[in-house]
Design a protein around this motif. Sequence first.
Motif, PDB file in Angstrom:
ATOM      1  N   ASP A 237     -16.604  10.194 -85.066  1.00  0.00           N
ATOM      2  CA  ASP A 237     -15.754  10.367 -83.885  1.00  0.00           C
ATOM      3  C   ASP A 237     -15.655   9.052 -83.100  1.00  0.00           C
ATOM      4  O   ASP A 237     -16.687   8.483 -82.725  1.00  0.00           O
ATOM      5  CB  ASP A 237     -16.369  11.470 -83.007  1.00  0.00           C
ATOM      6  CG  ASP A 237     -15.443  11.897 -81.880  1.00  0.00           C
ATOM      7  OD1 ASP A 237     -14.607  11.074 -81.446  1.00  0.00           O
ATOM      8  OD2 ASP A 237     -15.569  13.052 -81.437  1.00  0.00           O
ATOM      9  N   PRO A 238     -14.420   8.594 -82.833  1.00  0.00           N
ATOM     10  CA  PRO A 238     -14.264   7.348 -82.052  1.00  0.00           C
ATOM     11  C   PRO A 238     -14.940   7.424 -80.680  1.00  0.00           C
ATOM     12  O   PRO A 238     -15.253   6.386 -80.091  1.00  0.00           O
ATOM     13  CB  PRO A 238     -12.735   7.226 -81.882  1.00  0.00           C
ATOM     14  CG  PRO A 238     -12.147   8.078 -82.964  1.00  0.00           C
ATOM     15  CD  PRO A 238     -13.134   9.168 -83.271  1.00  0.00           C
ATOM     16  N   ALA A 239     -15.204   8.631 -80.190  1.00  0.00           N
ATOM     17  CA  ALA A 239     -15.857   8.789 -78.881  1.00  0.00           C
ATOM     18  C   ALA A 239     -17.275   8.229 -78.859  1.00  0.00           C
ATOM     19  O   ALA A 239     -17.870   8.077 -77.793  1.00  0.00           O
ATOM     20  CB  ALA A 239     -15.886  10.267 -78.482  1.00  0.00           C
ATOM     21  N   ARG A 240     -17.847   7.908 -80.026  1.00  0.00           N
ATOM     22  CA  ARG A 240     -19.201   7.335 -80.047  1.00  0.00           C
ATOM     23  C   ARG A 240     -19.218   5.895 -79.542  1.00  0.00           C
ATOM     24  O   ARG A 240     -20.265   5.375 -79.167  1.00  0.00           O
ATOM     25  CB  ARG A 240     -19.797   7.356 -81.477  1.00  0.00           C
ATOM     26  CG  ARG A 240     -19.925   8.739 -82.110  1.00  0.00           C
ATOM     27  CD  ARG A 240     -20.998   9.583 -81.454  1.00  0.00           C
ATOM     28  NE  ARG A 240     -20.557  10.269 -80.259  1.00  0.00           N
ATOM     29  CZ  ARG A 240     -19.828  11.376 -80.241  1.00  0.00           C
ATOM     30  NH1 ARG A 240     -19.426  11.946 -81.334  1.00  0.00           N
ATOM     31  NH2 ARG A 240     -19.479  11.937 -79.094  1.00  0.00           N
ATOM     32  N   ALA A 241     -18.062   5.244 -79.536  1.00  0.00           N
ATOM     33  CA  ALA A 241     -18.003   3.846 -79.081  1.00  0.00           C
ATOM     34  C   ALA A 241     -18.540   3.746 -77.655  1.00  0.00           C
ATOM     35  O   ALA A 241     -18.210   4.568 -76.794  1.00  0.00           O
ATOM     36  CB  ALA A 241     -16.566   3.349 -79.140  1.00  0.00           C
ATOM     37  N   GLY A 242     -19.386   2.756 -77.425  1.00  0.00           N
ATOM     38  CA  GLY A 242     -19.919   2.534 -76.088  1.00  0.00           C
ATOM     39  C   GLY A 242     -21.022   3.493 -75.685  1.00  0.00           C
ATOM     40  O   GLY A 242     -21.466   3.494 -74.538  1.00  0.00           O
ATOM     41  N   THR A 243     -21.472   4.353 -76.596  1.00  0.00           N
ATOM     42  CA  THR A 243     -22.586   5.278 -76.309  1.00  0.00           C
ATOM     43  C   THR A 243     -23.828   4.799 -77.077  1.00  0.00           C
ATOM     44  O   THR A 243     -23.733   3.912 -77.931  1.00  0.00           O
ATOM     45  CB  THR A 243     -22.258   6.719 -76.767  1.00  0.00           C
ATOM     46  OG1 THR A 243     -22.337   6.781 -78.202  1.00  0.00           O
ATOM     47  CG2 THR A 243     -20.874   7.154 -76.309  1.00  0.00           C
ATOM     48  N   PRO A 244     -24.987   5.418 -76.803  1.00  0.00           N
ATOM     49  CA  PRO A 244     -26.194   5.040 -77.563  1.00  0.00           C
ATOM     50  C   PRO A 244     -26.050   5.276 -79.077  1.00  0.00           C
ATOM     51  O   PRO A 244     -26.824   4.736 -79.856  1.00  0.00           O
ATOM     52  CB  PRO A 244     -27.285   5.950 -76.981  1.00  0.00           C
ATOM     53  CG  PRO A 244     -26.795   6.306 -75.609  1.00  0.00           C
ATOM     54  CD  PRO A 244     -25.303   6.385 -75.731  1.00  0.00           C
TER      55      PRO A 244
END
Length: 326
Positions: free
Chosen positions: A184-191
């Motif tokens: 999921d691209p939403a993982r970008a910028g997360t741990p």
Amino acid sequence: MIELNRRVLIGGAAMALSAPMLMTRAAHAQADTSMNIDHAMPPETHRFKVGGFEVLVIKDGARASDKPQETFGTNQTPEAVGELLAANFLPQDKFVNSFAPVLVNTGADVVLFDTGLGPAARAQGGGRLIEGLAAAGYTPEDVTVVVLTHMHGDHIGGLMENGKPTFANARYVTGQAEYDFWVDPARAGTPAENGQKGVLANVKPLAEKMTFVGDGASVVSGITGMAAFGHSPGHMIYMLESDGKSLLLTADTANHFVLSLQKPEWEVRFDMDKAAAAATRKKVFDMLATDRTAFLGYHMPFPAVGFVEKLDTGYRYVPKAYQFDI
Ligand SMILES: [Zn+2]
């Protein structure tokens, strides 16, 4: 009993994920002292039968790390963690984490569960799965199915060698929820961003050969997946059943044979949803204790196979002896 408990597991699986934390390989490298164990010798392997299935456990590597209390029991005082270690004849200032991919030869299929640390760990003495397979008479081409229990680096690291699939003839099976989370691209910028890079490099290129599964899925005859979410969002475990014998591959449901089993509620740095991981741990090991079923845990002391007895607050680990040999 298994059917009943599968349903219980789904309940645990439904818990929402909050603030997922991910162990990154970089973070590990800093904390760990590498253990170059017997480099000249073939890696340890252990073979036994579960009914008609041949099970081969390979020691992909082992690492010693400092400060156990910063990994296990992170919601406890360092003194409480140290006391439990000392009571179990273990050092308080260091612990060893080992890695145990498993090959299951059913007669019809050669099924590999997880792929170890892979080439990136070779300089530190890890990533020895292929060497171990060779020592036991298997080549990577013999593997017909690769099952990924989840997508942390120590499980997907061996999927590729020099940019090519290591297991050229295999199809792949993995959890749908796990795959969906990591790509999921939403993982970008997360741990989870760092872990996602590993998945995009090692797992996603193989997606066309993958079957994405959920709770209750059959991998091949006698091997059934069960949702055991928490350690990672789609972490799955697999029951082997053959000729009246069984063995549950619990993957990373519990990651230390004393700290995670005697105190299943203690929080573990590697568990991405700590509450769900603890709930899953109790459900899975309650089931194993009640049914007196053997299990193989990826990070249990090699050869990583044992039983659990229920204690007041958790479980006592009893390593396998000759139960499968007679
Ligand atoms: Zn792991």
